[in-house]
Design a protein around this motif. Structure first.
Motif, PDB file in Angstrom:
ATOM      1  N   ILE A  57      46.604  50.944  45.545  1.00 54.59           N
ATOM      2  CA  ILE A  57      45.342  51.623  45.852  1.00 54.59           C
ATOM      3  C   ILE A  57      45.099  51.618  47.357  1.00 54.59           C
ATOM      4  CG2 ILE A  57      42.841  51.537  45.536  1.00 54.59           C
ATOM      5  CD1 ILE A  57      43.372  50.474  42.712  1.00 54.59           C
ATOM      6  N   LEU A  58      45.370  50.509  48.001  1.00 57.03           N
ATOM      7  CA  LEU A  58      45.223  50.430  49.458  1.00 57.03           C
ATOM      8  C   LEU A  58      46.127  51.445  50.153  1.00 57.03           C
ATOM      9  CD1 LEU A  58      44.063  49.108  51.991  1.00 57.03           C
ATOM     10  CD2 LEU A  58      45.859  47.373  51.795  1.00 57.03           C
ATOM     11  N   GLU A  59      47.333  51.620  49.661  1.00 56.41           N
ATOM     12  CA  GLU A  59      48.257  52.587  50.264  1.00 56.41           C
ATOM     13  C   GLU A  59      47.709  54.006  50.186  1.00 56.41           C
ATOM     14  OE1 GLU A  59      51.899  51.737  48.193  1.00 56.41           O
ATOM     15  OE2 GLU A  59      52.434  50.132  49.604  1.00 56.41           O
ATOM     16  N   VAL A  60      47.016  54.335  49.118  1.00 51.50           N
ATOM     17  CA  VAL A  60      46.393  55.660  48.992  1.00 51.50           C
ATOM     18  C   VAL A  60      45.314  55.810  50.066  1.00 51.50           C
ATOM     19  CG1 VAL A  60      44.972  57.152  47.519  1.00 51.50           C
ATOM     20  CG2 VAL A  60      46.931  55.927  46.553  1.00 51.50           C
ATOM     21  N   ILE A  61      44.463  54.809  50.210  1.00 57.81           N
ATOM     22  CA  ILE A  61      43.374  54.859  51.193  1.00 57.81           C
ATOM     23  C   ILE A  61      43.933  54.972  52.612  1.00 57.81           C
ATOM     24  CG2 ILE A  61      41.392  53.598  52.151  1.00 57.81           C
ATOM     25  CD1 ILE A  61      41.011  54.767  49.274  1.00 57.81           C
ATOM     26  N   LEU A 101      36.633  49.928  43.314  1.00 56.98           N
ATOM     27  CA  LEU A 101      37.681  50.922  43.550  1.00 56.98           C
ATOM     28  C   LEU A 101      38.935  50.376  42.870  1.00 56.98           C
ATOM     29  CD1 LEU A 101      38.345  53.565  44.956  1.00 56.98           C
ATOM     30  CD2 LEU A 101      38.932  52.277  46.981  1.00 56.98           C
ATOM     31  N   ASP A 102      39.085  50.693  41.584  1.00 53.85           N
ATOM     32  CA  ASP A 102      40.076  50.009  40.772  1.00 53.85           C
ATOM     33  C   ASP A 102      41.169  50.892  40.177  1.00 53.85           C
ATOM     34  OD1 ASP A 102      38.424  51.358  39.052  1.00 53.85           O
ATOM     35  OD2 ASP A 102      37.845  49.608  37.878  1.00 53.85           O
ATOM     36  N   ASN A 103      41.241  52.158  40.634  1.00 56.44           N
ATOM     37  CA  ASN A 103      42.343  52.995  40.157  1.00 56.44           C
ATOM     38  C   ASN A 103      42.684  54.075  41.180  1.00 56.44           C
ATOM     39  OD1 ASN A 103      40.834  55.502  39.505  1.00 56.44           O
ATOM     40  ND2 ASN A 103      39.909  54.252  37.877  1.00 56.44           N
ATOM     41  N   ILE A 104      43.842  54.666  41.001  1.00 56.47           N
ATOM     42  CA  ILE A 104      44.360  55.661  41.941  1.00 56.47           C
ATOM     43  C   ILE A 104      43.470  56.899  41.989  1.00 56.47           C
ATOM     44  CG2 ILE A 104      46.323  57.190  42.442  1.00 56.47           C
ATOM     45  CD1 ILE A 104      46.917  54.263  43.072  1.00 56.47           C
ATOM     46  N   ALA A 105      42.942  57.329  40.864  1.00 58.25           N
ATOM     47  CA  ALA A 105      42.078  58.522  40.843  1.00 58.25           C
ATOM     48  C   ALA A 105      40.852  58.322  41.718  1.00 58.25           C
ATOM     49  CB  ALA A 105      41.679  58.858  39.414  1.00 58.25           C
ATOM     50  N   LYS A 106      40.218  57.155  41.612  1.00 56.81           N
ATOM     51  CA  LYS A 106      39.059  56.863  42.457  1.00 56.81           C
ATOM     52  C   LYS A 106      39.466  56.793  43.924  1.00 56.81           C
ATOM     53  CE  LYS A 106      36.399  54.170  39.074  1.00 56.81           C
ATOM     54  NZ  LYS A 106      35.855  52.812  38.789  1.00 56.81           N
ATOM     55  N   ALA A 107      40.630  56.244  44.190  1.00 59.24           N
ATOM     56  CA  ALA A 107      41.114  56.144  45.566  1.00 59.24           C
ATOM     57  C   ALA A 107      41.354  57.535  46.155  1.00 59.24           C
ATOM     58  CB  ALA A 107      42.388  55.311  45.630  1.00 59.24           C
ATOM     59  N   ARG A 135      36.741  62.240  50.362  1.00 60.09           N
ATOM     60  CA  ARG A 135      35.426  61.993  50.974  1.00 60.09           C
ATOM     61  C   ARG A 135      35.579  61.531  52.428  1.00 60.09           C
ATOM     62  NH1 ARG A 135      30.949  57.923  48.291  1.00 60.09           N
ATOM     63  NH2 ARG A 135      29.264  58.387  49.737  1.00 60.09           N
ATOM     64  N   ILE A 136      36.506  60.632  52.663  1.00 58.98           N
ATOM     65  CA  ILE A 136      36.761  60.143  54.027  1.00 58.98           C
ATOM     66  C   ILE A 136      37.214  61.290  54.918  1.00 58.98           C
ATOM     67  CG2 ILE A 136      38.311  58.716  55.425  1.00 58.98           C
ATOM     68  CD1 ILE A 136      38.312  56.721  53.008  1.00 58.98           C
ATOM     69  N   THR A 196      38.770  45.159  51.230  1.00 62.31           N
ATOM     70  CA  THR A 196      39.118  43.905  50.560  1.00 62.31           C
ATOM     71  C   THR A 196      39.837  44.246  49.250  1.00 62.31           C
ATOM     72  OG1 THR A 196      36.957  43.801  49.489  1.00 62.31           O
ATOM     73  CG2 THR A 196      37.205  42.576  51.560  1.00 62.31           C
ATOM     74  N   LEU A 197      40.595  45.329  49.271  1.00 64.40           N
ATOM     75  CA  LEU A 197      41.317  45.747  48.071  1.00 64.40           C
ATOM     76  C   LEU A 197      42.456  44.780  47.774  1.00 64.40           C
ATOM     77  CD1 LEU A 197      41.500  49.580  48.757  1.00 64.40           C
ATOM     78  CD2 LEU A 197      40.365  48.482  46.832  1.00 64.40           C
TER      79      LEU A 197
END
Length: 84
Positions: free
Chosen positions: A44-48, A9-15, A21-22, A38-39
């Motif tokens: 990216i973590l902030e998006v999740i 999970l290495d970019n904002i689009a994927k996040a 999905r979540i 474990t980001l």
């Protein structure tokens, strides 16, 4: 209970796609999913963390106490353990 692993999970689009999905899972199942992270990239973590879920960030939970114990700051870099 369904377990899903999301590697790289290495970019904002994927996040953002993962957040959708979540959120769908939360709506369908009727409860908030548990997300174990474990980001390394904070953005990216902030998006999740905006998803309808409970995020358990392993780095946030454990790294601070390890840094204190070893009296060394951590280096947030992917793959560093592979060279050991």
């Amino acid at each position: 209970m369904e377990k899903i692993n999301v590697p790289f999970l290495d970019n904002i689009a994927k996040a953002r796609a993962l957040v959708e999905r979540i959120n769908r899972a939360a709506k369908c199942d009727g409860y908030r999913p548990l997300v174990f992270s474990t980001l390394l990239k904070v953005d990216i973590l902030e998006v999740i963390q905006q998803a309808n879920c409970r995020v358990y960030d392993f780095f946030e939970t454990f790294i601070s106490s390890i840094e204190q114990e070893l009296q060394q700051p951590s280096v947030r870099a992917a793959g560093r353990s592979h060279g050991l």
